[in-house]
Structures are given as structure tokens and as C-alpha cells.
Design a protein around this motif. Structure first.
Motif, short mmCIF file in Angstrom:
data_model
loop_
_atom_site.label_atom_id
_atom_site.label_comp_id
_atom_site.label_asym_id
_atom_site.label_seq_id
_atom_site.Cartn_x
_atom_site.Cartn_y
_atom_site.Cartn_z
N HIS A 22 -27.68 14.78 -13.47
CA HIS A 22 -29.02 15.03 -12.90
C HIS A 22 -29.53 13.76 -12.21
CE1 HIS A 22 -30.96 13.08 -16.45
NE2 HIS A 22 -29.96 13.62 -17.10
N GLN A 23 -29.50 13.83 -10.89
CA GLN A 23 -29.99 12.76 -10.04
C GLN A 23 -31.01 13.35 -9.05
OE1 GLN A 23 -28.91 9.37 -9.75
NE2 GLN A 23 -27.64 9.50 -11.56
N ARG A 24 -31.97 14.09 -9.62
CA ARG A 24 -32.91 14.80 -8.76
C ARG A 24 -33.65 13.85 -7.83
NH1 ARG A 24 -36.92 18.31 -12.14
NH2 ARG A 24 -37.47 19.05 -10.04
N ALA A 80 -27.20 4.99 -3.79
CA ALA A 80 -26.88 6.40 -4.02
C ALA A 80 -27.58 7.29 -2.99
CB ALA A 80 -27.28 6.81 -5.43
N CYS A 81 -28.82 6.93 -2.67
CA CYS A 81 -29.59 7.69 -1.67
C CYS A 81 -28.92 7.60 -0.30
CB CYS A 81 -31.02 7.18 -1.62
SG CYS A 81 -32.06 8.01 -0.40
N VAL A 119 -40.60 15.33 -10.87
CA VAL A 119 -39.26 15.37 -11.47
C VAL A 119 -39.25 14.72 -12.86
CG1 VAL A 119 -38.08 15.40 -9.25
CG2 VAL A 119 -38.46 13.21 -10.39
N ALA A 120 -40.21 13.81 -13.09
CA ALA A 120 -40.33 13.19 -14.42
C ALA A 120 -41.15 14.03 -15.38
CB ALA A 120 -40.95 11.80 -14.28
N GLU A 121 -41.68 15.16 -14.86
CA GLU A 121 -42.47 16.10 -15.68
C GLU A 121 -43.67 15.40 -16.33
OE1 GLU A 121 -39.71 17.93 -18.37
OE2 GLU A 121 -38.73 19.09 -16.78
N TYR A 150 -38.64 8.76 -15.46
CA TYR A 150 -37.50 9.66 -15.22
C TYR A 150 -36.20 8.94 -15.56
CZ TYR A 150 -34.17 12.69 -12.77
OH TYR A 150 -33.12 13.51 -12.48
N GLN A 151 -35.36 9.61 -16.35
CA GLN A 151 -34.09 9.04 -16.78
C GLN A 151 -32.94 9.83 -16.16
OE1 GLN A 151 -33.69 6.24 -18.56
NE2 GLN A 151 -35.91 5.97 -18.66
#
Length: 315
Positions: free
Chosen positions: A54-56, A3-4, A176-178, A48-49
Motif C-alpha cells: 500500500h503506497q496510496r 517512487a513518485c 489516505v491517513a484516515e 500514514y504508514q
């Protein structure tokens, strides 16, 4: 990573044909994609899910790769390099002007990706890293040819030009995973130490590797008068005659065709490669230790294996 890579290729598109042409050359050259891998793995390590909307972590991984690639394009122009990742460098194929301008384009793309993410904290981390990289490259230019450079100054150079982006790539994964600040800081330490080990090994390989393994011309650092730990260690441990040699080829930049084999012999004789790898191992151990805050998992083991791969490239 698939994806990247798709995101990288999509963001290389431009109505100006030269940009995707040069971009395709860079993509074809491959590379380890280590920095975006660190962002993806760090985010997933922190739980991170991602979802369809959402693919931050993917966007930020692409952002990290664009920052890195932009610096490579500019570096190859500054260093007058002709090889990158085993193929002709972009400046060798397309010229210096195109490489500088497309490097600028990729920096701009990276900031578009940061903006699209929408987090001021992420933007602060990655923009600070971008500024630090530039400072590290300028500092490297300042100490070029200077054999009186202290090892600490050399370490400052490689922290700026390499480790800062490794650190940022890892830290944004926790953001991004907070996750709590402690996990952000742990991943930043992991990235910093991994980046230091990575660059130390790279500098060792310039005097010890097969050209096909290295992906660039062996001895480039010597020809460019770069101050690296193998040279500093060989200079420090060498005889007065050895020092005169290093002062001529590095300090004064006066080199002949026979100088590289002699330099490689002096590097080997003084154990400078072992000195450099031993220093890299210290940073590698610190990188692994930084992950101790996280429970055992496949992703944690992946990151540890990445550290081991980094150091073992020179063995």
C-alpha cells in the motif's frame, strides 16, 4: 519522491510513441514537483504508514502531478508560450495538436490513478479540483486585457487556476491517513494559502526575475494581456500618463519592443512588486498558521520551509 517519479515515468508509457516522447521532454524539463511533494508530506505528517502493498500516497502524488502537467500543456497552447521551466515548451517542440492531445491523455491517466486508489472521497476532492482549475483558466481568459478587473476577481482567478490543486494535493494526504475532518480541513487551508502565495509570487517574478530563474520568458504576462496584481497595483498607483500606457499595452494589446522596459520601470516606480509580495506574505502566514493543529515534527518543519521558499523566491 523517487517512487513518485518512477510512477510518473511508468504511467507515461503508451504504445503510441509520441506520448512517451513528449512525456520524456516534460520529465527532462524537471520542475519543482511541489504539488506531489505536498501530497507525500501531508500523508506522512498525518501518520500514514506505507507498506510494500500500500503506497496510496505515491499513486495520488503522481495523479496530482499529471493533473498539473496536463493543465500546463493546455496553458502553453492557449498562451502561445515558447518556454517552460527554462526549456522549449512542448508545443514549441511538438506542436499545438500534440500538446493538447497528450494533455488530454494525462488528464485521463490521472483519473485512472484516482480510480485505482478506490476512494470515492479522494476522487471527489481531485475531480472537483480539476473542474475548478478549468473554471479558473476560463475566468482568466474572460478578464484578460480588462484593467477594471477588481483585485478580488483576480484573486478568484488564481484561487481557481493554482490554489485549488494545492489544496486538494494536501487534503488527500489526510484522507489516505484516515485522519479526522479537522486535520483534512487544516491541510486544505494550508494548501489553499500556500497556492495563493505561490501564484502571487509567480506573477511578481514575471516583472522582476531573471529569465533563467523564472524558467519562462520575462514579460510573458504583459505580452498576453494577463491581469495580475503587479499590473493592477501599478495602474492604480500610476499617473494619468502611466495609465494611458497600461491601457494601450494591456487594455488594447498594442505593444512595441520598447514597452517591456518601460513597464518594468513603472512596476518598480510604483512599488507594485512590494505590494504583491506583501499580499503573498499574508497568505504565507495563514498557511503556516493552518499547520498549528499538528505537533512539531520534521515534516511540519518541511512544510513550513516550503512556504518560506515560496515567498523568498522573489527576494
Amino acid at each position: 519522491m523517487l517512487a513518485c517519479n518512477r510512477a510518473i515515468i511508468a504511467r507515461m508509457e503508451s504504445p503510441v510513441p509520441l506520448i512517451p516522447q513528449l512525456g520524456a521532454h516534460l520529465v527532462a524539463a524537471g520542475g519543482k514537483r511541489l504539488r506531489p511533494l505536498l501530497t507525500l508530506a501531508s500523508a506522512r505528517l498525518c501518520g500514514y504508514q506505507p507498506g510494500p502493498d500500500h503506497q496510496r500516497h505515491v499513486g495520488l502524488a503522481a495523479c496530482v502531478e499529471f493533473i498539473h502537467t496536463a493543465t500546463l500543456l493546455h496553458d502553453d497552447v492557449v498562451d502561445e508560450s515558447t518556454l517552460r521551466r527554462g526549456l522549449a515548451s512542448a508545443n514549441a517542440v511538438f506542436g499545438n495538436k500534440a500538446s493538447v492531445l497528450v494533455g488530454d491523455f494525462l488528464f485521463a491517466r490521472s483519473f485512472q490513478l484516482m480510480t485505482a486508489d478506490g476512494s470515492l472521497k479522494v476522487m471527489a476532492i481531485l475531480s472537483d479540483a480539476s473542474a475548478t482549475i478549468a473554471e479558473g483558466e476560463v475566468l482568466q481568459m474572460v478578464v484578460q486585457n480588462d484593467l477594471t478587473t477588481p483585485v478580488e476577481r483576480y484573486l478568484e482567478v488564481i484561487h481557481g487556476k493554482t490554489a485549488a490543486l494545492f489544496a486538494a494535493a494536501c487534503r488527500v494526504g489526510a484522507v489516505v491517513a484516515e485522519r479526522p475532518e479537522a486535520e483534512e480541513e487544516a491541510l486544505e487551508r494550508f494548501g489553499t494559502n500556500l497556492g495563493m502565495a505561490f501564484q502571487l509570487v509567480d506573477d511578481a517574478l514575471d516583472y522582476a526575475a531573471d529569465q533563467q530563474v523564472l524558467g519562462k520568458t520575462v514579460g510573458d504576462d504583459m505580452r498576453e494581456g494577463k491581469i495580475t496584481l503587479p499590473v493592477l497595483a501599478a495602474y492604480e498607483a500610476g499617473s494619468p500618463e502611466d495609465r494611458i500606457f497600461w491601457e494601450r499595452v494591456i487594455g488594447e494589446g498594442e505593444q512595441t519592443e520598447d514597452d517591456l522596459p518601460h513597464a518594468l520601470n513603472l512596476i518598480a516606480k510604483t512599488g507594485a512588486i512590494n505590494t504583491t509580495i506583501a499580499r503573498a506574505q499574508v497568505y504565507a502566514d495563514a498557511a503556516v498558521e493552518a499547520l498549528s493543529i499538528f505537533p512539531d515534527s520534521e515534516l511540519r518543519r518541511l512544510l513550513i520551509e516550503t512556504v518560506q521558499f515560496t515567498v523568498n523566491r522573489a527576494r
